[in-house]
Design a protein around this motif. Sequence first.
Motif, PDB file in Angstrom:
ATOM      1  N   UNK A 145      -6.268   8.585   2.648  1.00 48.47           N
ATOM      2  CA  UNK A 145      -5.512   8.666   1.408  1.00 48.47           C
ATOM      3  C   UNK A 145      -4.413   7.617   1.378  1.00 48.47           C
ATOM      4  N   UNK A 146      -3.719   7.419   2.485  1.00 49.95           N
ATOM      5  CA  UNK A 146      -2.624   6.460   2.527  1.00 49.95           C
ATOM      6  C   UNK A 146      -3.103   5.037   2.273  1.00 49.95           C
ATOM      7  N   UNK A 147      -4.306   4.721   2.716  1.00 54.57           N
ATOM      8  CA  UNK A 147      -4.813   3.375   2.579  1.00 54.57           C
ATOM      9  C   UNK A 147      -5.053   2.986   1.127  1.00 54.57           C
ATOM     10  N   UNK A 148      -5.128   3.968   0.227  1.00 53.90           N
ATOM     11  CA  UNK A 148      -5.344   3.671  -1.187  1.00 53.90           C
ATOM     12  C   UNK A 148      -4.046   3.273  -1.880  1.00 53.90           C
ATOM     13  N   UNK A 194      -0.315   0.987  -1.557  1.00 54.18           N
ATOM     14  CA  UNK A 194       0.316  -0.131  -0.858  1.00 54.18           C
ATOM     15  C   UNK A 194       1.456   0.351   0.029  1.00 54.18           C
ATOM     16  N   UNK A 195       1.801  -0.448   1.024  1.00 52.07           N
ATOM     17  CA  UNK A 195       3.007  -0.219   1.821  1.00 52.07           C
ATOM     18  C   UNK A 195       4.025  -1.281   1.447  1.00 52.07           C
ATOM     19  N   UNK A 196       5.284  -0.985   1.705  1.00 48.88           N
ATOM     20  CA  UNK A 196       6.372  -1.893   1.353  1.00 48.88           C
ATOM     21  C   UNK A 196       7.343  -1.971   2.525  1.00 48.88           C
ATOM     22  N   UNK A 197       8.061  -3.070   2.622  1.00 50.99           N
ATOM     23  CA  UNK A 197       9.060  -3.226   3.676  1.00 50.99           C
ATOM     24  C   UNK A 197      10.421  -3.545   3.059  1.00 50.99           C
ATOM     25  N   UNK A 198      11.462  -2.961   3.632  1.00 51.99           N
ATOM     26  CA  UNK A 198      12.811  -3.259   3.191  1.00 51.99           C
ATOM     27  C   UNK A 198      13.369  -2.249   2.211  1.00 51.99           C
ATOM     28  N   UNK A 199      14.664  -2.374   1.909  1.00 47.14           N
ATOM     29  CA  UNK A 199      15.312  -1.430   1.009  1.00 47.14           C
ATOM     30  C   UNK A 199      14.786  -1.568  -0.409  1.00 47.14           C
ATOM     31  N   UNK A 200      14.958  -0.513  -1.184  1.00 52.22           N
ATOM     32  CA  UNK A 200      14.478  -0.457  -2.568  1.00 52.22           C
ATOM     33  C   UNK A 200      12.981  -0.772  -2.675  1.00 52.22           C
ATOM     34  N   UNK A 201      12.234  -0.193  -1.772  1.00 49.49           N
ATOM     35  CA  UNK A 201      10.780  -0.407  -1.749  1.00 49.49           C
ATOM     36  C   UNK A 201      10.425  -1.885  -1.645  1.00 49.49           C
ATOM     37  N   UNK A 202      11.294  -2.660  -1.030  1.00 47.68           N
ATOM     38  CA  UNK A 202      11.016  -4.070  -0.816  1.00 47.68           C
ATOM     39  C   UNK A 202      11.096  -4.929  -2.059  1.00 47.68           C
ATOM     40  N   UNK A 260       2.579  13.692  -8.668  1.00 50.62           N
ATOM     41  CA  UNK A 260       3.739  13.045  -8.066  1.00 50.62           C
ATOM     42  C   UNK A 260       3.327  12.438  -6.730  1.00 50.62           C
ATOM     43  N   UNK A 261       3.669  11.177  -6.542  1.00 50.41           N
ATOM     44  CA  UNK A 261       3.404  10.457  -5.299  1.00 50.41           C
ATOM     45  C   UNK A 261       4.734  10.206  -4.598  1.00 50.41           C
ATOM     46  N   UNK A 262       4.826  10.566  -3.336  1.00 56.11           N
ATOM     47  CA  UNK A 262       6.048  10.365  -2.573  1.00 56.11           C
ATOM     48  C   UNK A 262       5.870   9.355  -1.460  1.00 56.11           C
ATOM     49  N   UNK A 263       6.809   8.413  -1.349  1.00 59.67           N
ATOM     50  CA  UNK A 263       6.844   7.440  -0.271  1.00 59.67           C
ATOM     51  C   UNK A 263       8.022   7.759   0.651  1.00 59.67           C
ATOM     52  N   UNK A 264       7.872   7.438   1.916  1.00 62.69           N
ATOM     53  CA  UNK A 264       8.949   7.624   2.885  1.00 62.69           C
ATOM     54  C   UNK A 264       9.170   6.324   3.656  1.00 62.69           C
ATOM     55  N   UNK A 282       9.442   0.465   6.909  1.00 59.93           N
ATOM     56  CA  UNK A 282       8.214   0.389   6.122  1.00 59.93           C
ATOM     57  C   UNK A 282       8.076   1.640   5.261  1.00 59.93           C
ATOM     58  N   UNK A 283       7.778   1.425   3.976  1.00 63.37           N
ATOM     59  CA  UNK A 283       7.530   2.523   3.050  1.00 63.37           C
ATOM     60  C   UNK A 283       6.039   2.839   3.031  1.00 63.37           C
ATOM     61  N   UNK A 284       5.702   4.102   3.275  1.00 62.32           N
ATOM     62  CA  UNK A 284       4.313   4.561   3.206  1.00 62.32           C
ATOM     63  C   UNK A 284       4.222   5.851   2.413  1.00 62.32           C
ATOM     64  N   UNK A 285       3.138   6.001   1.702  1.00 64.46           N
ATOM     65  CA  UNK A 285       2.898   7.248   0.994  1.00 64.46           C
ATOM     66  C   UNK A 285       2.791   8.376   2.011  1.00 64.46           C
ATOM     67  N   UNK A 286       3.483   9.517   1.729  1.00 69.28           N
ATOM     68  CA  UNK A 286       3.424  10.619   2.675  1.00 69.28           C
ATOM     69  C   UNK A 286       3.126  11.959   2.026  1.00 69.28           C
ATOM     70  N   UNK A 287       3.161  12.029   0.686  1.00 71.43           N
ATOM     71  CA  UNK A 287       2.948  13.316   0.031  1.00 71.43           C
ATOM     72  C   UNK A 287       2.481  13.099  -1.398  1.00 71.43           C
ATOM     73  N   UNK A 288       1.763  14.061  -1.933  1.00 71.83           N
ATOM     74  CA  UNK A 288       1.439  14.097  -3.350  1.00 71.83           C
ATOM     75  C   UNK A 288       1.277  15.552  -3.756  1.00 71.83           C
ATOM     76  N   UNK A 289       1.626  15.848  -5.004  1.00 68.53           N
ATOM     77  CA  UNK A 289       1.483  17.211  -5.502  1.00 68.53           C
ATOM     78  C   UNK A 289       1.467  17.177  -7.031  1.00 68.53           C
TER      79      UNK A 289
END
Length: 302
Positions: A21-24, A26-34, A87-91, A96-103
Motif C-alpha cells: 500500500x505504501x508503495x502506491x 510517494x515519499x518526501x524528504x524534509x520539512x513541509x513534506x519537502x 483520509x491519507x496520513x503521512x508521518x 522522510x515522509x511516508x504514508x502510514x494510515x488511511x481511514x
Amino acid sequence: MLKKLIVLTLSLLPLSQLHAEQEKFATFKGEYMGQKTPGLTAKPFAPGIISTKAWELQGVFAPGMKEFYYTIDLAHGSKDKKFSPTVIGYKLENNTWRKFIQFPRRGGFVFSEDGNTMYMAKQYRERTAEGWSEFKSLGPLIDKEEFGIMRLSASKQGTYVFDDFKSKDLIRISKLVNGQRQTPEIMGKQINTGKWTAHPLIAPDESYIIWDSEREGGFGKSDLYISFKQPNGDWGKAINMGPEVNSAESDFYASVTPDGKYILFNRTIDREKSDIDIYWSSAEIIERLREKHSNNDATLTE
C-alpha cells in the motif's frame, strides 16, 4: 492514476500488504513534506503529486509538524465511479515522509492544539499508543440529527465553532463554561452573511475565525474570510482575505500550520472533472489583515 484501495486503517494490514500500500504513494524528504514554501501569493501544494488532476480535499499538518493528512477519492478513475473519500496520513521519520494510515472520511478534520484529539464533524478520535481510537460522539448538544455538520474546530479553551448545512448554511458557536458544554448559538451577521457559509476554523487562542462564503464584492465564487476578536469580546467584521489567497473560483476549507507560518486551503480547478487541489500561502496575510483592520469595531458587513 491511483488504483482503488481497500478502505482500512493501515495498522490492521499484514506487514507485506502494508508495504504494498505504501508503495502506491510517494515519499518526501524534509520539512513541509519537502515542498518549497510559498510567499503571500497562494501556490499549489505538492503539484502533480498530492495536488493532481483529481479530487483532493483539505491538507492539514498535525501539531508537532510530523504528520500530514489530506483526503482523496480512492475511486477516482475507476470504472464503477463509486465515490470513496478517504483520509491519507503521512508521518515524518528519519527526515522522510511516508504514508502510514488511511481511514474513511466522516467530515472535515481538525486537531486539538496538543494534537491528541482529531475532530471530524460530530465525532472525534483520541490518540493512542497504537494510533487513533474509534470514533466517539461529541455529546448530545452537538450530535443532533437537526445539525448538518461538515466541519467543527475547537480552541484551546474548548470553544467549538461548526457549520450547519441543514440550517441554511449557518455557523454556530458553543463555549465551555466551568467545564460545561453550552448550547450552540448562531453567530452574528458578520459571520453568517452570504451563501455557502461553511468550514470554520477558530484559532487556538480564539483571536480569529477563518471560514468561506460566497458574498457580494468577492473575487468569484466562495472566498476565504477572517474575523478578529475585538477587545470587548465581540467578533469583528468579515474581512476578505484578498487576491493573494482568493481566486475567481471557489476557495475554501482553510487550515493553519501548527507553527503558524502557512495557510493551506482548497481551490476548485475544474468543476466538471471534479478537480479540486490543495493550495497554500504565507500566514503573514493574517497579521497584515489584523494590523490593517486593527481599528475596526464589531461593525457588521452585509
